[in-house]
Motif scaffolding. Structure first.
Motif, short mmCIF file in Angstrom:
data_model
loop_
_atom_site.label_atom_id
_atom_site.label_comp_id
_atom_site.label_asym_id
_atom_site.label_seq_id
_atom_site.Cartn_x
_atom_site.Cartn_y
_atom_site.Cartn_z
N LEU A 36 -5.80 -5.71 -11.40
CA LEU A 36 -5.79 -5.71 -9.87
C LEU A 36 -5.30 -6.60 -9.37
O LEU A 36 -4.35 -6.78 -8.43
CB LEU A 36 -7.29 -5.57 -9.27
N ALA A 37 -5.00 -8.13 -9.82
CA ALA A 37 -4.30 -9.16 -9.37
C ALA A 37 -2.92 -9.18 -9.39
O ALA A 37 -2.40 -9.83 -9.01
CB ALA A 37 -5.02 -10.41 -10.35
N GLY A 38 -2.33 -8.19 -10.26
CA GLY A 38 -0.95 -7.78 -10.39
C GLY A 38 -0.51 -6.77 -9.48
O GLY A 38 0.70 -6.14 -9.60
N THR A 39 -1.50 -6.17 -8.56
CA THR A 39 -1.10 -5.04 -7.71
C THR A 39 0.04 -5.37 -6.81
O THR A 39 0.18 -6.52 -6.09
CB THR A 39 -2.33 -4.59 -6.91
N LEU A 40 1.31 -4.60 -6.69
CA LEU A 40 2.33 -4.97 -5.79
C LEU A 40 2.04 -4.09 -4.42
O LEU A 40 2.50 -4.62 -3.55
CB LEU A 40 3.61 -4.20 -6.47
N PHE A 41 1.45 -2.72 -4.46
CA PHE A 41 1.14 -2.18 -3.18
C PHE A 41 -0.03 -1.30 -3.55
O PHE A 41 -0.33 -0.65 -4.65
CB PHE A 41 2.25 -1.32 -2.77
N ALA A 42 -1.13 -1.15 -2.68
CA ALA A 42 -2.10 -0.32 -2.93
C ALA A 42 -2.89 0.17 -1.85
O ALA A 42 -2.47 -0.24 -0.58
CB ALA A 42 -3.23 -0.92 -3.71
N VAL A 43 -3.25 1.33 -1.41
CA VAL A 43 -3.92 1.90 -0.69
C VAL A 43 -5.41 2.47 -0.73
O VAL A 43 -5.66 3.10 -2.11
CB VAL A 43 -3.11 3.38 0.05
N LEU A 44 -6.11 2.49 -0.01
CA LEU A 44 -7.57 2.83 -0.10
C LEU A 44 -7.77 4.25 0.72
O LEU A 44 -7.26 3.99 1.86
CB LEU A 44 -8.65 1.79 -0.09
N LEU A 45 -8.58 5.02 0.40
CA LEU A 45 -8.96 6.25 1.34
C LEU A 45 -10.34 6.03 1.75
O LEU A 45 -11.33 6.14 0.77
CB LEU A 45 -8.55 7.60 0.56
#
Length: 325
Positions: free
Chosen positions: A226-235
């Motif tokens: 998760l520390a390397g996430t570039l972009f994320a969305v939560l629903l």
């Protein structure tokens, strides 16, 4: 204002003039350890006199500087600085977020960011928070996304370091919450579901993967990934996170769409399509030309991904994987 972490490991409070020496020392450390993220170099910070440092940290209507302490030692800092001109005083900048390297991985940075939001909520008329982050600092960008910041621009060559021009990403977060505990504003759909541009926490991530039928991940694997996430969305639905999707990669040539997950009770409503639309929008806006974006399609999910321009690579190439057990 003093904030304690759940395990009593660290505390966060406002700094004042008495903390000047400790603040100067940690700013020098930041310039040494994270030079791409600090505009001043270590020598320039060390050369400031005590009065100048005191002016930088003394709390007032236009600034709040927060410090995280472990066993009485200042190990992390973050500053909130409000614009003072009449036409821009609805805006403030988050600056100087830094945790000493040996104290990272303990939630200090997240605690500091929440404390910044808490202080921002106390300032009447403040409507927007802004910040700049080194374009290649994926963990920092993921942290800010988790607190509702969105990319709004890029300054090419913003920092010159050892003869190299480094880019900075500009991020912004509207202050639409009514209290410090309120979540970042979601992007509503035509129903009770909302998308939020944010990275899931470790527990939510592991729960969504397990309950949606994806392979489980250990706590360590989740934390590192998760520390390397570039972009994320939560629903989100009714206060619960029921879906997610992430984009990971090297920030330049290669990326992968991962963790497209919707809980079984919410499937069949086009929610996966909504998640993919947000990711495809980020790809179109932010990724450079020539970027290669891949994914692994399980079963009929390939039909969803095809709607967003993804094509089978076979027979030209065959996907291969190694799953460490």
């Amino acid at each position: 204002m003093t904030t304690f972490d759940a395990n009593g490991e660290w505390t966060i409070r406002l700094l004042d003039a008495a903390d000047a020496d400790a603040y100067q020392a940690i700013r020098v450390a930041a310039a040494i350890h994270d030079p791409a993220s600090i505009h001043a170099d270590a020598a320039e910070i060390a050369a400031l006199d005590s009065e100048a440092i005191q002016r930088q940290i003394s709390p007032g209507d236009a600034q709040r500087v927060l410090g995280a302490f472990i066993a009485g030692e200042l190990v992390g800092v973050a500053a909130l600085r409000r614009n003072v001109l009449a036409r821009t005083r609805h805006r403030a900048t988050v600056q100087g977020v830094f945790t000493r390297p040996e104290c990272r991985g303990r939630g200090v940075a997240r605690g500091l960011m929440q404390a910044v939001l808490d202080e921002a909520a106390k300032l009447p008329g403040l409507a927007s928070l802004e910040l700049a982050v080194h374009a290649e600092n994926a963990p920092a960008k993921a942290l800010y996304q988790a607190f509702g910041f969105r990319r709004v621009g890029l300054i090419p060559g913003a920092v010159m370091l050892d003869g190299r021009c480094l880019d900075e990403v500009q991020m912004q977060r509207p202050l639409v919450f009514s209290s410090a505990a309120a979540a970042p504003a979601g992007v509503p759909g035509d129903d009770d579901y909302a998308l939020v541009e944010a990275t899931p926490d470790v527990d939510t991530y592991r729960r969504l993967r397990a309950e949606s039928g994806l392979s489980p991940k250990t706590e360590e694997a989740a934390r590192r990934g998760l520390a390397g996430t570039l972009f994320a969305v939560l629903l989100r639905h009714g206060g619960e996170t029921v879906g997610m999707g992430r984009l990971i990669g090297d920030g330049g040539g290669f990326y992968q769409v991962v963790d497209i997950a919707v809980l079984p009770a919410h499937q069949g409503r086009g929610l996966g399509k909504r998640i993919m639309a947000a990711i495809r929008g980020h790809i179109d806006r932010e990724l450079p030309v020539s970027a290669y974006i891949s994914l692994i399609a399980d079963g009929d999910a390939r039909h969803l991904y095809a709607q967003f321009g993804f094509e089978p690579t076979a027979p030209r190439s065959v996907g291969m994987a190694l799953f460490k057990r």
